[in-house]
Motif scaffolding. Sequence first.
Motif, PDB file in Angstrom:
ATOM      1  N   SER A  82      71.128  76.174  53.417  1.00 17.69           N
ATOM      2  CA  SER A  82      70.002  76.771  52.690  1.00 17.69           C
ATOM      3  C   SER A  82      68.824  75.808  52.640  1.00 17.69           C
ATOM      4  N   GLY A  83      69.106  74.523  52.378  1.00 21.46           N
ATOM      5  CA  GLY A  83      68.042  73.528  52.360  1.00 21.46           C
ATOM      6  C   GLY A  83      67.394  73.360  53.721  1.00 21.46           C
ATOM      7  N   ALA A  84      68.195  73.412  54.782  1.00 21.88           N
ATOM      8  CA  ALA A  84      67.655  73.274  56.140  1.00 21.88           C
ATOM      9  C   ALA A  84      66.714  74.434  56.468  1.00 21.88           C
ATOM     10  N   ARG A  85      67.063  75.639  56.024  1.00 25.89           N
ATOM     11  CA  ARG A  85      66.179  76.793  56.258  1.00 25.89           C
ATOM     12  C   ARG A  85      64.869  76.629  55.496  1.00 25.89           C
ATOM     13  N   ALA A  86      64.959  76.126  54.257  1.00 23.67           N
ATOM     14  CA  ALA A  86      63.743  75.918  53.466  1.00 23.67           C
ATOM     15  C   ALA A  86      62.874  74.832  54.092  1.00 23.67           C
ATOM     16  N   PHE A  87      63.487  73.768  54.580  1.00 23.84           N
ATOM     17  CA  PHE A  87      62.722  72.705  55.244  1.00 23.84           C
ATOM     18  C   PHE A  87      61.959  73.291  56.431  1.00 23.84           C
ATOM     19  N   ASP A 206      60.104  57.655  48.036  1.00 19.27           N
ATOM     20  CA  ASP A 206      59.583  57.053  49.255  1.00 19.27           C
ATOM     21  C   ASP A 206      58.109  56.720  49.061  1.00 19.27           C
ATOM     22  N   PRO A 207      57.708  55.446  49.219  1.00 16.78           N
ATOM     23  CA  PRO A 207      56.312  55.080  48.959  1.00 16.78           C
ATOM     24  C   PRO A 207      55.337  55.692  49.958  1.00 16.78           C
ATOM     25  N   ARG A 208      55.831  56.256  51.049  1.00 14.89           N
ATOM     26  CA  ARG A 208      54.936  56.836  52.043  1.00 14.89           C
ATOM     27  C   ARG A 208      54.521  58.255  51.709  1.00 14.89           C
ATOM     28  N   ILE A 209      55.231  58.884  50.782  1.00 12.37           N
ATOM     29  CA  ILE A 209      54.956  60.276  50.417  1.00 12.37           C
ATOM     30  C   ILE A 209      54.349  60.309  49.018  1.00 12.37           C
ATOM     31  N   PRO A 210      53.194  60.965  48.827  1.00  6.55           N
ATOM     32  CA  PRO A 210      52.608  61.052  47.487  1.00  6.55           C
ATOM     33  C   PRO A 210      53.617  61.579  46.482  1.00  6.55           C
ATOM     34  N   ASP A 211      53.598  61.001  45.304  1.00  5.14           N
ATOM     35  CA  ASP A 211      54.602  61.338  44.302  1.00  5.14           C
ATOM     36  C   ASP A 211      54.618  62.823  43.945  1.00  5.14           C
ATOM     37  N   TRP A 212      53.438  63.416  43.759  1.00  6.89           N
ATOM     38  CA  TRP A 212      53.399  64.823  43.372  1.00  6.89           C
ATOM     39  C   TRP A 212      54.015  65.698  44.464  1.00  6.89           C
ATOM     40  N   LEU A 213      53.736  65.336  45.731  1.00  9.60           N
ATOM     41  CA  LEU A 213      54.222  66.143  46.838  1.00  9.60           C
ATOM     42  C   LEU A 213      55.731  65.992  47.008  1.00  9.60           C
ATOM     43  N   GLU A 214      56.234  64.769  46.881  1.00 14.72           N
ATOM     44  CA  GLU A 214      57.674  64.565  47.002  1.00 14.72           C
ATOM     45  C   GLU A 214      58.418  65.278  45.878  1.00 14.72           C
ATOM     46  N   GLN A 219      61.902  70.319  44.696  1.00 19.02           N
ATOM     47  CA  GLN A 219      62.116  71.613  44.057  1.00 19.02           C
ATOM     48  C   GLN A 219      62.109  72.752  45.077  1.00 19.02           C
ATOM     49  N   LEU A 220      61.139  72.719  45.989  1.00 17.49           N
ATOM     50  CA  LEU A 220      60.987  73.813  46.940  1.00 17.49           C
ATOM     51  C   LEU A 220      62.147  73.889  47.922  1.00 17.49           C
ATOM     52  N   ILE A 221      62.560  72.744  48.456  1.00 16.71           N
ATOM     53  CA  ILE A 221      63.616  72.752  49.468  1.00 16.71           C
ATOM     54  C   ILE A 221      64.978  73.005  48.835  1.00 16.71           C
ATOM     55  N   ALA A 222      65.193  72.462  47.638  1.00 21.96           N
ATOM     56  CA  ALA A 222      66.470  72.685  46.958  1.00 21.96           C
ATOM     57  C   ALA A 222      66.607  74.121  46.462  1.00 21.96           C
ATOM     58  N   GLY A 223      65.468  74.821  46.353  1.00 19.35           N
ATOM     59  CA  GLY A 223      65.523  76.193  45.872  1.00 19.35           C
ATOM     60  C   GLY A 223      65.966  76.272  44.426  1.00 19.35           C
ATOM     61  N   SER A 224      65.456  75.357  43.596  1.00 20.58           N
ATOM     62  CA  SER A 224      65.855  75.287  42.198  1.00 20.58           C
ATOM     63  C   SER A 224      65.646  76.631  41.505  1.00 20.58           C
ATOM     64  N   SER A 225      66.655  77.057  40.752  1.00 19.88           N
ATOM     65  CA  SER A 225      66.563  78.322  40.022  1.00 19.88           C
ATOM     66  C   SER A 225      65.609  78.231  38.843  1.00 19.88           C
ATOM     67  N   ALA A 226      65.192  77.010  38.496  1.00 21.71           N
ATOM     68  CA  ALA A 226      64.294  76.822  37.347  1.00 21.71           C
ATOM     69  C   ALA A 226      62.824  76.886  37.744  1.00 21.71           C
ATOM     70  N   GLN A 227      62.522  77.141  39.018  1.00 21.49           N
ATOM     71  CA  GLN A 227      61.129  77.095  39.471  1.00 21.49           C
ATOM     72  C   GLN A 227      60.224  78.057  38.713  1.00 21.49           C
ATOM     73  N   ASP A 228      60.627  79.324  38.647  1.00 20.17           N
ATOM     74  CA  ASP A 228      59.781  80.316  37.985  1.00 20.17           C
ATOM     75  C   ASP A 228      59.573  79.975  36.511  1.00 20.17           C
TER      76      ASP A 228
END
Length: 365
Positions: A82-87, A206-214, A219-228
């Motif tokens: 599921s995570g691979a599909r979201a990625f 990871d210091p190469r990825i902006p904190d907000w984006l990481e 959340q997006l790739i894991a498909g967290s049920s708490a997103q909404d």
Amino acid sequence: MPHSPSRARAATVLCAVALASGCSTLRERFPKRDAVFVPVALSIGEMRVTGSDTAYVVSGAGYELAAPTREALQDARPVIESGARAFRRYFAEDAPPVVVELRAMGRIRGDRRDGRIPPGVRGQLDSALTRAPERLPDGRRRVTVPLLTVRDERGRGAGNDFPAPPPTYIARPVIRAWLASYADAQVTGLSVVAASDSATEASRGDPRIPDWLETALYQLIAGSSAQDLLVAQLAAQPEGSLIPLRALVDSANAFGARDVPSREIAPPGEREHGGRGQPRSGRGTARLDRQMLFTAEALALARFLAEREGPEFIGRIAQRTIRGAHIDQALRDARNVPTDLDALEATFRSWLAQQRGNAVPGMRR
């Protein structure tokens, strides 16, 4: 003409024979309970023996998964798939190949029905799950996900039965490895901040990825049920409590929201109904603490951009910012949102206000 007694007896015999034959056929078509419920041996995974250790391995796009039992392999594989599909959805390409090892950590006492994990053991799990993904000689990243054998309160063991961890428990370390591997590929030959492989620095992301984006990508790739619920609660926060957009995209997340905190591996009841620090539904709207506010706003911004520009736009922002571009430059080809950050904030706040209509039932607006 009335039927003779002999004819009646003959008819009775024929019926009995037919019924017996039918019952025999029915018994053949509907076998005994023991025959119906015989467990089917799992055949998933290739068996590999290294010394005294046996593992079962299965591979897919973006991963090689190894587990001590086929049951654990079967439980974990759908989460990673599921995570691979979201990625792929957000990056428009397959996740980079990583190695995921599910490894027995030890036995704990607890109630297998609710999955409660003692605080001391949770601390060990948090530490294991926030270690930097190891870099292998072939360039791939490897993560180890600890599994526990649960013993009930009377000391009865579960043998080699490794209970399936909650989805985020498996997904977060794998996502960390995917993002690290993706960043590895983007910065090859570039003069940008190098990622550290030390556990201490890796726990902050990871210091190469902006904190907000990481934070948002987890959340997006894991498909967290708490997103909404997170977005709805963010929309219901007092206007002045939100983080200004420029501060959100430029600041470091000092609250560790990208890590795998204990609440992510809390018992199912706590995860569904709001554990410590989690958003809660019900009467009124809880004030989000600073950690959850950062997480919720980062997620909301990413969802807003994906909704307006398409999910692959998030991947393009990731690629550009990893290579050293600021968010203003990363937004340069946006068609449906402003490319100026101040104008973008006004549009984003307007979108967020519309989300108040999507609040969960029972939440005060």
